[in-house]
Motif scaffolding. Structure first.
Motif, PDB file in Angstrom:
ATOM      1  N   VAL A 147       0.840  -1.205   0.000  1.00 40.48           N
ATOM      2  CA  VAL A 147       0.000   0.000   0.000  1.00 40.48           C
ATOM      3  C   VAL A 147       0.876   1.257   0.000  1.00 40.48           C
ATOM      4  O   VAL A 147       0.653   2.198  -0.770  1.00 40.48           O
ATOM      5  CB  VAL A 147      -0.946  -0.002   1.218  1.00 40.48           C
ATOM      6  N   ALA A 148       1.902   1.278   0.878  1.00 46.25           N
ATOM      7  CA  ALA A 148       2.777   2.449   0.980  1.00 46.25           C
ATOM      8  C   ALA A 148       3.618   2.639  -0.282  1.00 46.25           C
ATOM      9  O   ALA A 148       3.989   3.770  -0.608  1.00 46.25           O
ATOM     10  CB  ALA A 148       3.692   2.309   2.192  1.00 46.25           C
ATOM     11  N   LEU A 154       1.413   7.346   2.955  1.00 43.68           N
ATOM     12  CA  LEU A 154       0.964   6.486   4.057  1.00 43.68           C
ATOM     13  C   LEU A 154       2.128   5.775   4.742  1.00 43.68           C
ATOM     14  O   LEU A 154       1.936   5.153   5.792  1.00 43.68           O
ATOM     15  CB  LEU A 154      -0.032   5.441   3.536  1.00 43.68           C
ATOM     16  N   GLY A 155       3.322   5.865   4.164  1.00 43.70           N
ATOM     17  CA  GLY A 155       4.476   5.153   4.697  1.00 43.70           C
ATOM     18  C   GLY A 155       4.760   5.414   6.160  1.00 43.70           C
ATOM     19  O   GLY A 155       4.977   4.460   6.936  1.00 43.70           O
ATOM     20  N   PRO A 156       4.775   6.665   6.617  1.00 44.68           N
ATOM     21  CA  PRO A 156       5.067   6.918   8.036  1.00 44.68           C
ATOM     22  C   PRO A 156       4.054   6.315   9.005  1.00 44.68           C
ATOM     23  O   PRO A 156       4.324   6.224  10.202  1.00 44.68           O
ATOM     24  CB  PRO A 156       5.051   8.461   8.119  1.00 44.68           C
ATOM     25  N   TYR A 302      14.633  -0.349  -0.395  1.00 40.06           N
ATOM     26  CA  TYR A 302      14.824   0.939   0.266  1.00 40.06           C
ATOM     27  C   TYR A 302      14.974   0.754   1.769  1.00 40.06           C
ATOM     28  O   TYR A 302      14.395  -0.163   2.359  1.00 40.06           O
ATOM     29  CB  TYR A 302      13.653   1.874  -0.037  1.00 40.06           C
ATOM     30  N   ASP A 303      15.736   1.649   2.368  1.00 45.11           N
ATOM     31  CA  ASP A 303      16.002   1.563   3.800  1.00 45.11           C
ATOM     32  C   ASP A 303      14.730   1.740   4.616  1.00 45.11           C
ATOM     33  O   ASP A 303      14.571   1.148   5.687  1.00 45.11           O
ATOM     34  CB  ASP A 303      17.023   2.641   4.190  1.00 45.11           C
ATOM     35  N   ALA A 304      13.778   2.530   4.123  1.00 50.24           N
ATOM     36  CA  ALA A 304      12.520   2.763   4.842  1.00 50.24           C
ATOM     37  C   ALA A 304      11.561   1.581   4.729  1.00 50.24           C
ATOM     38  O   ALA A 304      10.547   1.545   5.424  1.00 50.24           O
ATOM     39  CB  ALA A 304      11.848   4.022   4.316  1.00 50.24           C
ATOM     40  N   GLY A 305      11.867   0.615   3.830  1.00 47.27           N
ATOM     41  CA  GLY A 305      10.988  -0.534   3.643  1.00 47.27           C
ATOM     42  C   GLY A 305      10.041  -0.388   2.471  1.00 47.27           C
ATOM     43  O   GLY A 305       9.407  -1.354   2.059  1.00 47.27           O
ATOM     44  N   TYR A 306       9.909   0.806   1.954  1.00 45.22           N
ATOM     45  CA  TYR A 306       9.042   1.067   0.806  1.00 45.22           C
ATOM     46  C   TYR A 306       9.665   2.156  -0.035  1.00 45.22           C
ATOM     47  O   TYR A 306      10.408   2.996   0.496  1.00 45.22           O
ATOM     48  CB  TYR A 306       7.629   1.471   1.271  1.00 45.22           C
ATOM     49  N   SER A 397       8.385  -3.925  10.789  1.00 45.78           N
ATOM     50  CA  SER A 397       9.336  -4.094   9.686  1.00 45.78           C
ATOM     51  C   SER A 397       9.364  -5.545   9.228  1.00 45.78           C
ATOM     52  O   SER A 397       9.594  -6.458  10.037  1.00 45.78           O
ATOM     53  CB  SER A 397      10.738  -3.674  10.135  1.00 45.78           C
ATOM     54  N   VAL A 398       9.141  -5.764   7.939  1.00 41.02           N
ATOM     55  CA  VAL A 398       9.167  -7.134   7.398  1.00 41.02           C
ATOM     56  C   VAL A 398      10.546  -7.747   7.604  1.00 41.02           C
ATOM     57  O   VAL A 398      10.683  -8.907   7.999  1.00 41.02           O
ATOM     58  CB  VAL A 398       8.800  -7.136   5.900  1.00 41.02           C
ATOM     59  N   ASN A 399      11.602  -6.970   7.348  1.00 41.05           N
ATOM     60  CA  ASN A 399      12.965  -7.486   7.494  1.00 41.05           C
ATOM     61  C   ASN A 399      13.260  -7.884   8.936  1.00 41.05           C
ATOM     62  O   ASN A 399      13.938  -8.881   9.191  1.00 41.05           O
ATOM     63  CB  ASN A 399      13.975  -6.440   7.024  1.00 41.05           C
TER      64      ASN A 399
END
Length: 520
Positions: A147-148, A154-156, A302-306, A397-399
């Motif tokens: 979604v993000a 919506l990422g944050p 990406y470091d932010a995950g999205y 976080s998925v990671n």
């Protein structure tokens, strides 16, 4: 002639009135039925957990490689994916035998219990229970990443969105959501269709030299990328093992069909085996296709995950035209839908497995009771609390969640493989030697993967599972000892009770929470 007295209405308690308002009208046992699934519907309903893992498996490999291998990570990606696909073939071949031999729901837990006894089976029980909890967290978190990726604003708020989705799924299941039928199959087929289109278009564009390649050296926000030379084409052995362990998340959910063989139409074993084979084939195709396109496009996490690697691949493959934008958004919608649907599968699997384990007296009896809407409400509540706590602990976080994920999954694979090996050695049906080789190979490889996870990912979160896992097994054993001691005392009293003393009248005190119709 006397008039019969009017029936007196028993007032509802506040708690019961709230429950009826919150969950709906209560159901009675006659309304409890299981819909038997046709093969096409079963494939869509039972495989989202497995098939959706192709959305993040490749990305997890790159996250493990890029900080140590640099651009060589894309070269190493393909052989690591090849090893993972080999394990997929062996595990699927092993579970093809499981679904033929054990048609009761429960999967590796039932296999281990029947072949090694209920105590050893608690290793499989602990593995599956952990797997179900982490599945909710990982699938919901990965769905929010999709979604993000499409709506970066919506990422944050990813963690809040993910927790909200889990709570909505839990509420729907408490109301008696039935994970069966065509509506639950739609996201799976939608996702398969969109990723197949993406892979085919991407390969065609690559053949004609028209596939865009990302210049990761000039992109900001990516995970750290090593620019110096190292060993083994830029990566240390530990980095490769970490990447391989991360990629093992691509195989999560393969056991889902073995856990629910009883919902298939007859003949259940052959139907489940066919659906399992088709599911594994689709999963292998999608994982291989996504990894190949990541290799060709140099899509990096990406470091932010999205945005996700899958999102970057879709942008590269479909381009910037309006058709490309439509197809890109359809990929993201299908990815979010199947991942959220995959999270929902645990809300059926965890309570059912917990009820089996509780029936064997290794978990509290309360987990065997069906609630207001004939679902295992206590199991759903426990799963919700644990999965939300895990999401908050890892920040969604998925990671960060992957190390928790695959240890439980591959321990279940190993227990199923060892159990089926024992089964074949005991029964010695025609062709049993070849089957033992398949099952034992799958079990040994899965054990090796568990060891790799425990070592390579220990400092990244696997330490918690390494500690929690034996503690959970010990807790199950301890609870069983208490139940067996209680049963022994009751049995002793039944067989050695003192002579009955005759009284004119007996007075019995029954402790109740309140006086309602059921108590009367």
């Amino acid at each position: 002639m006397t008039t019969p007295p009017k029936a007196t209405a028993v007032p509802e308690s506040f708690g019961y009135a709230f429950k009826r308002l919150f969950l709906g009208k209560p159901l009675v046992n006659e309304q409890l039925h299981n819909e038997k699934l046709s093969n096409p519907v079963a494939l869509g309903v039972l495989s989202p957990d497995a098939i959706s893992s192709s959305a993040y498996g490749t990305e997890e490999i790159l996250i493990g490689l890029l900080p140590y291998a640099g651009m060589a990570a894309f070269t190493l990606l393909l052989p690591i994916t090849g090893v993972i696909l080999l394990i997929l073939i062996l595990v699927a071949a092993s579970y093809r035998q499981v679904v033929m031999a054990y048609t009761r729901a429960g999967g590796s837990y039932v296999v281990a219990r029947e072949n090694f006894g209920p105590r050893i089976a608690q290793i499989a029980a602990a593995a599956l229970l952990i797997d179900y909890v982490v599945t909710v967290a990982v699938q919901a978190a990965a769905g929010t990443v999709a979604v993000a990726s499409a709506i970066p604003a919506l990422g944050p708020y990813s963690l809040e969105i993910t927790v909200g989705v889990v709570l909505v799924i839990a509420y729907a299941n408490l109301r008696g959501l039935r994970e069966a039928g065509r509506p639950f199959a739609v996201p799976t087929y939608f996702f398969i269709l969109m990723l197949t289109i993406m892979i085919v278009v991407g390969i065609i564009r690559e053949i004609f030299g028209d596939l865009p390649v990302y210049d990761v050296s000039h992109m900001s926000g990516l995970v750290p990328i090593e620019h110096e030379n190292g060993i083994i084409m830029g990566a240390s052995i530990l980095a490769v093992l970490r990447a391989f362990a991360n990629g093992g998340s691509s195989l999560t959910g393969v056991e889902a069909i073995s856990n629910t063989v009883s919902v298939f139409r007859k003949p259940q074993g052959p139907n489940a085996r066919l659906v399992l084979t088709v599911m594994a084939s689709i999963l292998g195709f999608l994982v291989a296709g996504v990894s190949y396109l990541a290799y060709e496009t140099h899509a990096a996490p990406y470091d932010a995950g999205y945005p996700s690697v899958l999102s970057e691949i879709a942008r590269s493959v479909f381009g910037d035209g309006w058709i490309g934008h439509v197809l890109y958004n359809l990929v993201q919608v299908s990815t979010a839908l199947i991942l959220y649907t995959g999270a929902n599968t645990s809300f059926n699997g965890f309570p059912t497995l917990a009820s089996f384990v509780a029936e064997d007296r290794f978990l509290p009896r309360q987990l065997t009771k069906r609630g207001h809407r004939l679902v295992f409400s206590n199991g759903i509540i426990v799963l919700t609390v644990l999965s939300v706590a895990l999401l908050v602990f890892t920040g969604g976080s998925v990671n960060a969640l992957v190390p928790f994920y695959a240890i439980g999954v591959f321990t279940g694979f190993a227990m199923a493989g060892y159990g089926m090996s024992k089964h074949h050695l005991t029964h010695r049906e025609p062709g049993w030697r070849g089957r033992v080789i398949i099952n034992l190979s799958a079990a040994i490889l899965s054990t090796i993967v568990v060891g790799i996870f425990a070592v390579a990912k220990f400092t990244e979160g696997a330490w918690l599972v390494v500690i929690v896992f034996p503690l959970l097994v010990g807790l199950l054993m301890r609870l069983n000892r208490e139940y067996r001691a209680e049963a022994a005392i009751l049995e002793h009293f039944r067989n050695n009770r003192p002579d009955n003393v005759k009284f004119a009248r007996h007075r019995v005190l029954v402790m109740v929470n309140g006086v309602d119709l059921a108590v009367l």
